[in-house]
Design a protein around this motif. Structure first.
Motif, mmCIF file in Angstrom:
data_model
loop_
_atom_site.group_PDB
_atom_site.id
_atom_site.type_symbol
_atom_site.label_atom_id
_atom_site.label_comp_id
_atom_site.label_asym_id
_atom_site.label_seq_id
_atom_site.Cartn_x
_atom_site.Cartn_y
_atom_site.Cartn_z
ATOM 1 N N LYS A 145 0.815 -1.214 0.000
ATOM 2 C CA LYS A 145 0.000 0.000 0.000
ATOM 3 C C LYS A 145 0.852 1.269 0.000
ATOM 4 C CE LYS A 145 -3.890 -2.167 2.413
ATOM 5 N NZ LYS A 145 -4.832 -2.088 3.560
ATOM 6 N N SER A 146 2.161 1.103 0.190
ATOM 7 C CA SER A 146 3.041 2.275 0.236
ATOM 8 C C SER A 146 4.069 2.232 -0.879
ATOM 9 C CB SER A 146 3.754 2.335 1.595
ATOM 10 O OG SER A 146 4.599 1.213 1.767
ATOM 11 N N THR A 200 3.882 3.736 -3.715
ATOM 12 C CA THR A 200 3.902 4.991 -4.464
ATOM 13 C C THR A 200 4.272 6.107 -3.503
ATOM 14 O OG1 THR A 200 1.568 5.518 -4.049
ATOM 15 C CG2 THR A 200 2.057 4.158 -5.984
ATOM 16 N N SER A 210 2.789 8.965 -3.012
ATOM 17 C CA SER A 210 1.604 9.428 -2.300
ATOM 18 C C SER A 210 1.182 8.431 -1.225
ATOM 19 C CB SER A 210 0.448 9.652 -3.279
ATOM 20 O OG SER A 210 -0.729 10.029 -2.606
ATOM 21 N N GLY A 211 1.272 7.148 -1.540
ATOM 22 C CA GLY A 211 0.926 6.126 -0.555
ATOM 23 C C GLY A 211 1.882 6.147 0.620
ATOM 24 N N ASN A 233 -2.431 7.946 0.343
ATOM 25 C CA ASN A 233 -3.406 8.265 -0.714
ATOM 26 C C ASN A 233 -4.704 8.838 -0.156
ATOM 27 O OD1 ASN A 233 -1.823 7.370 -2.989
ATOM 28 N ND2 ASN A 233 -2.218 5.265 -2.319
ATOM 29 N N ARG A 259 -6.726 7.950 2.401
ATOM 30 C CA ARG A 259 -7.815 6.973 2.543
ATOM 31 C C ARG A 259 -8.017 6.472 3.964
ATOM 32 N NH1 ARG A 259 -3.885 3.760 -0.409
ATOM 33 N NH2 ARG A 259 -2.697 2.478 1.060
ATOM 34 N N GLU A 265 1.145 4.772 6.411
ATOM 35 C CA GLU A 265 0.037 3.894 6.817
ATOM 36 C C GLU A 265 0.493 2.930 7.907
ATOM 37 O OE1 GLU A 265 -3.725 1.532 4.843
ATOM 38 O OE2 GLU A 265 -2.196 2.442 3.574
ATOM 39 N N THR A 276 -3.882 12.620 5.201
ATOM 40 C CA THR A 276 -4.099 11.169 5.111
ATOM 41 C C THR A 276 -5.573 10.781 5.184
ATOM 42 O OG1 THR A 276 -3.877 10.846 7.507
ATOM 43 C CG2 THR A 276 -1.858 10.743 6.186
ATOM 44 N N ARG A 327 -9.831 11.386 4.225
ATOM 45 C CA ARG A 327 -10.554 11.486 2.965
ATOM 46 C C ARG A 327 -11.052 12.898 2.659
ATOM 47 N NH1 ARG A 327 -12.453 6.831 5.608
ATOM 48 N NH2 ARG A 327 -11.807 4.882 4.597
ATOM 49 N N GLU A 330 7.769 8.252 -10.509
ATOM 50 C CA GLU A 330 7.180 7.603 -9.335
ATOM 51 C C GLU A 330 8.140 6.607 -8.697
ATOM 52 O OE1 GLU A 330 4.641 7.434 -6.478
ATOM 53 O OE2 GLU A 330 4.068 8.555 -8.263
#
Length: 427
Positions: free
Chosen positions: A30-31, A33, A35-36, A41, A43, A175, A261, A263, A372
């Motif tokens: 999930k990390s 990228t 942004s991740g 991202n 979320r 995250e 982080t 939404r 990226e």
């Protein structure tokens, strides 16, 4: 104390460290990228982000210093916690909408918009140096506690903690930081509750004796209400709490990055309110531990060794109580909780300084066309580099007699001017 810290306790501590690293590895996909890695991202749920902010507040310093303060003096620092809703209100009405609309990740991008690129460089460097001092200070302070309990050397503890927190931060990104903080906050609170239960059950005349002894010694006092701005009166603590918490929510990258982080702006504001409201009873919990320790050792004065019977020994009383009064196994869990408090404070700083290094320096001045894959690779490299620097800072503080004051001085020197710049920028 070391002879009473059994193998099972040390094993629990080591297993906990390994479990945290593996937990962080779970979030690697999930990390993957930039942004991740930096903002997940956008979320994450607000309650988790809020508990992560609490984890930043409840460092190993708080875990030990708050009981020590209540043991030595009273509950005057509780006023600081009561100012959090004021700062949360300002943050939710102004700071969060500002950052969610004007910047992406770096809080100091706003300084560039107001004053130019030099201000962004200055703000970012100041945060980095202040974070380095904080990381080193926390690593050293946790080594003081664990050295007395385990017999391990200061250097070994600092290196072990530095490697552990760097490992799961570099693998899982923000995250992993936030979800690990959630777990560690739960462990912290569980340890605090268990401590209070053991203290209350250890009173010869029952739990009510804690309140009777403490009240007689005025241990529940919030301090003096005199209009004196020189002494730490209630008014001084109120002013300090409002300004310090406004600085945290409005300037500190650790908090600003967490706003991104979630939404939405509303979710970000909810996370701040979660932290502000939750920290009030949590701080009271740790202060009550100190008050209960005072009552316990007033009744059981013979259980304190001579070196802990002097004045202002509160910071050392709680570790002594854990080692001498907790059963094996449970004692290891408590020490793991103290260790968790340290890691909760460091992981966020590592992720933030790595993000700033990428955005404010690497992509801005060294490789503007970084793709990226390059960005995520450099983020992980920067995290390892800052983890090494933080560990070296902790090792250097072994030679400093007053690590807490030194760390605060370095952080204050590094960050004081940034607050002024932000205030000018708001004008």
């Amino acid at each position: 104390m070391q002879s009473q810290f059994f193998f099972v306790d040390k094993a629990i501590l080591i297993v906990y460290l390994l479990a945290v690293i593996l937990f962080g590895a779970y979030f690697r996909k999930k990390s993957n990228t930039a942004s991740g890695f930096m903002i997940a991202n956008g979320r994450l749920p607000s309650w988790a982000v809020g508990l992560s902010i609490v984890g930043t507040f409840v460092s190993s310093i708080t875990f030990l210093a708050y009981p020590g303060q209540a043991y030595n003096f009273n509950w005057d620092v509780f006023i600081f916690s009561l100012t959090l809703p004021v700062a949360a209100l300002v943050a939710s009405l102004y700071f969060i909408p500002l950052y969610r609309t004007r910047v992406r990740v770096s809080a100091y991008e706003y300084l560039e918009q107001r004053f130019g690129s030099w201000a962004r460089i200055y703000g970012s460097l100041s945060f980095m140096l202040g974070s380095l001092a904080r990381i080193g200070m926390i690593l050293f302070l946790i080594s003081l506690v664990l050295h007395n309990l385990t017999g391990w050397s200061y250097a070994a503890i600092i290196v072990m903690a530095g490697i552990g927190v760097t490992a799961y931060t570099v693998v899982g990104g923000i995250e992993a930081v936030i979800w690990t903080d959630v777990v560690q906050v739960i462990i912290l609170l569980s340890g605090a509750v268990v401590s209070i239960i053991i203290l209350l059950l250890g009173m010869p005349e029952g739990p009510g004796q804690v309140f009777a002894v403490a009240a007689q010694a005025h241990k529940f006092s919030l301090g003096t209400w005199d209009l004196d701005l020189v002494q730490p009166t209630v008014w001084v603590v109120i002013l300090y709490g409002i300004m310090e918490n406004l600085r945290n929510f409005g300037v500190d990258q650790n908090y600003v990055q967490r706003y991104q982080t979630t939404r939405s702006t509303r979710e970000a504001a909810r996370s701040v309110w979660t932290a502000a409201i939750a920290y009030i009873p949590i701080s009271a919990l740790f202060l009550f531990i100190g008050t209960s320790l005072f009552a316990y050792y007033t009744v059981h004065s013979g259980q304190l060794p001579p070196e802990l019977q002097g004045r202002l020994m509160g910071d050392k009383i709680y570790p002594h109580f854990i080692v001498t009064q907790f059963p094996p196994g449970l004692r290891g869990v408590l020490i793991a909780a103290i260790f968790a408090a340290a890691m909760s404070s460091i992981d966020s700083s590592l992720n933030c300084v790595s993000s700033l290094t990428l955005l404010d320096f690497y992509k801005k001045y060294i490789n503007k066309q970084a793709g990226e894959q390059t960005a995520i690779r450099m983020l992980r490299i920067f995290t390892v580099a800052w983890g090494i620097l933080g560990t070296l800072t902790g090792l250097a503080m072994i030679q400093v007699k007053t690590a807490l004051e030194t760390g605060w001085q370095l952080a204050g020197i590094a960050g004081g001017g940034v607050i002024g710049l932000f205030l000018l920028g708001l004008g």
